[in-house]
Scaffold this active site. Structure first.
Site, PDB file in Angstrom:
ATOM      1  N   ASP A  12      22.322 -13.603   2.675  1.00 17.45           N
ATOM      2  CA  ASP A  12      23.307 -14.389   1.735  1.00 17.45           C
ATOM      3  C   ASP A  12      23.690 -16.005   2.026  1.00 17.45           C
ATOM      4  OD1 ASP A  12      25.055 -14.506  -0.466  1.00 17.45           O
ATOM      5  OD2 ASP A  12      26.897 -13.795   0.870  1.00 17.45           O
ATOM      6  N   HIS A  29      17.559 -21.151  -2.975  1.00 13.02           N
ATOM      7  CA  HIS A  29      16.825 -19.973  -3.138  1.00 13.02           C
ATOM      8  C   HIS A  29      15.513 -20.200  -2.610  1.00 13.02           C
ATOM      9  CE1 HIS A  29      19.944 -17.719  -4.861  1.00 13.02           C
ATOM     10  NE2 HIS A  29      19.936 -18.185  -5.987  1.00 13.02           N
ATOM     11  N   LEU A 123       3.841  -4.763  10.716  1.00 12.77           N
ATOM     12  CA  LEU A 123       5.133  -4.683  10.492  1.00 12.77           C
ATOM     13  C   LEU A 123       5.258  -4.107   9.067  1.00 12.77           C
ATOM     14  CD1 LEU A 123       8.199  -5.897  10.910  1.00 12.77           C
ATOM     15  CD2 LEU A 123       7.338  -7.524   9.505  1.00 12.77           C
TER      16      LEU A 123
HETATM   17  C1  IPE Z   1      24.214  -9.673  -2.237  1.00 12.73           C
HETATM   18  O1  IPE Z   1      24.706 -10.817  -2.266  1.00 12.73           O
HETATM   19  C2  IPE Z   1      22.737  -9.661  -2.713  1.00 12.73           C
HETATM   20  C3  IPE Z   1      21.639 -10.339  -2.213  1.00 12.73           C
HETATM   21  C4  IPE Z   1      21.674 -10.823  -1.038  1.00 12.73           C
HETATM   22  C5  IPE Z   1      20.391 -10.056  -2.738  1.00 12.73           C
HETATM   23  P1  IPE Z   1      25.823 -11.426  -3.236  1.00 12.73           P
HETATM   24  O2  IPE Z   1      26.051 -13.032  -3.353  1.00 12.73           O
HETATM   25  O3  IPE Z   1      24.989 -10.960  -4.538  1.00 12.73           O
HETATM   26  O4  IPE Z   1      26.855 -10.543  -3.097  1.00 12.73           O
HETATM   27  P2  IPE Z   1      28.523 -10.736  -3.383  1.00 12.73           P
HETATM   28  O5  IPE Z   1      28.418 -10.730  -5.006  1.00 12.73           O
HETATM   29  O6  IPE Z   1      29.140 -11.995  -3.005  1.00 12.73           O
HETATM   30  O7  IPE Z   1      29.165  -9.581  -2.922  1.00 12.73           O
HETATM   31  C1  IPE Z   2      21.786 -14.896  -1.877  1.00 11.14           C
HETATM   32  O1  IPE Z   2      22.581 -16.001  -1.825  1.00 11.14           O
HETATM   33  C2  IPE Z   2      20.578 -14.754  -2.724  1.00 11.14           C
HETATM   34  C3  IPE Z   2      20.874 -13.839  -3.800  1.00 11.14           C
HETATM   35  C4  IPE Z   2      21.806 -13.008  -4.293  1.00 11.14           C
HETATM   36  C5  IPE Z   2      19.534 -13.691  -4.747  1.00 11.14           C
HETATM   37  P1  IPE Z   2      23.633 -16.521  -3.055  1.00 11.14           P
HETATM   38  O2  IPE Z   2      23.041 -16.819  -4.159  1.00 11.14           O
HETATM   39  O3  IPE Z   2      24.371 -15.145  -3.214  1.00 11.14           O
HETATM   40  O4  IPE Z   2      24.303 -17.643  -2.216  1.00 11.14           O
HETATM   41  P2  IPE Z   2      25.880 -17.826  -2.237  1.00 11.14           P
HETATM   42  O5  IPE Z   2      26.590 -16.453  -1.705  1.00 11.14           O
HETATM   43  O6  IPE Z   2      26.209 -18.036  -3.624  1.00 11.14           O
HETATM   44  O7  IPE Z   2      26.018 -18.969  -1.072  1.00 11.14           O
HETATM   45 MG    MG Z   3      26.226 -14.747  -2.419  1.00 10.28          MG
END
Ligand code: IPE
Ligand code: IPE
Ligand code: MG
Length: 240
Positions: A12, A29, A123
């Site tokens: 995240d 991303h 792995l």
């Molecule tokens: C969880 O992160 C999903 C992934 C990292 C793929 P999110 O950014 O979607 O989670 P919330 O919405 O903050 O809980």
């Molecule tokens: C996690 O990073 C990746 C996915 C959920 C695909 P985020 O896109 O949720 O990044 P933040 O939380 O907005 O910084």
């Molecule tokens: Mg996020």
């Protein structure tokens, strides 16, 4: 030192990484892909058996169309550019989640990458896509219910062990270490069943900045934890 056999990571913080640089979220991303590469390589070198990465949750479909589209494009590109190298390094790829929701071409490529790397042993890399922990438990329940209706499983035989064996990743080592980067302290419907006794570790580092040193810090913390599984500390120390 105790190395976790199975590490699961909620990757995240990509969006915030980009926004802090006044860049579009999709560039976050893309940058995150480098951290994936470094993490896979480091896990392989440290002898971790399984690494499970949360790449796209069942809830992430509710993001703006543009961001979902950019993520899908990134998955296609990553499948093209990374699989050769993973295969050379002996990594076995496994996509977990409901692949039916993806466009047919992407799902076909995912299945092809799994088939191609199926014999590798260095792995196990599980990528969770369109995955939700509640989906996982309900698909296991559905499978067993269907088997019971066919008369192949007795209702009394449905217990924790049997249900667990029908959840994703059941044939791999149990998740020892659950990491979430990006500072949020929640599970967000990632592995639920599988983390019943995992050690949880939350890092403020945004995923694109997560590197080998950050992973080592998590592994060091894990190695210092005492896993008691309901016993007392004295019991654990007595049995080693
Ligand atoms: C969880 O992160 C999903 C992934 C990292 C793929 P999110 O950014 O979607 O989670 P919330 O919405 O903050 O809980
Ligand atoms: C996690 O990073 C990746 C996915 C959920 C695909 P985020 O896109 O949720 O990044 P933040 O939380 O907005 O910084
Ligand atoms: Mg996020």
């Amino acid at each position: 030192m105790s190395i976790p056999r199975h590490i699961a990571i909620v990757m995240d913080g990509n969006g915030r990484w980009a926004q802090r640089r006044h860049l579009p979220r999709k560039l976050g991303h893309r940058e995150g892909q480098k951290a994936v590469r470094a993490t896979v390589e480091h896990c392989r070198q440290r002898g971790v058996e399984s690494l499970t990465l949360f790449a796209f949750s069942s809830e992430n479909w509710s993001r703006p169309d543009e961001e979902v589209g950019a993520l899908m494009q990134l998955f296609v590109k990553a499948l093209d550019s990374e699989v050769d190298e993973l295969h050379r390094n002996g990594v076995r790829l496994n996509f977990v989640g409901d692949l039916e929701r993806f466009d047919a071409e992407l799902a076909t490529r995912m299945r092809a990458a799994m088939a191609r790397t199926a014999g590798n042993t260095a792995l196990r890399l599980n990528i969770a896509v369109n995955y939700g922990g509640r989906w996982d438990i309900s698909q296991a329940a559905r499978t067993l219910a269907a088997a019971a209706l066919r008369g192949e499983v007795a209702i009394e035989a449905i217990d924790e062990d049997l249900l667990g064996r029908h959840t994703c990743l059941a044939e791999q080592a149990p998740v020892d270490l659950f990491i979430r980067t990006g500072g949020e302290v929640r599970v967000s419907n990632f592995l639920l069943w599988q983390i019943a006794y995992a050690e949880l570790y939350f890092s403020p580092v945004l995923w694109p900045d997560f590197d080998a040193a950050a992973l080592d810090a998590a592994i060091d913390t894990f190695a210092r934890r005492e896993r008691r599984y309901g016993q007392t500390s004295a019991q654990v120390r007595a049995t080693g």
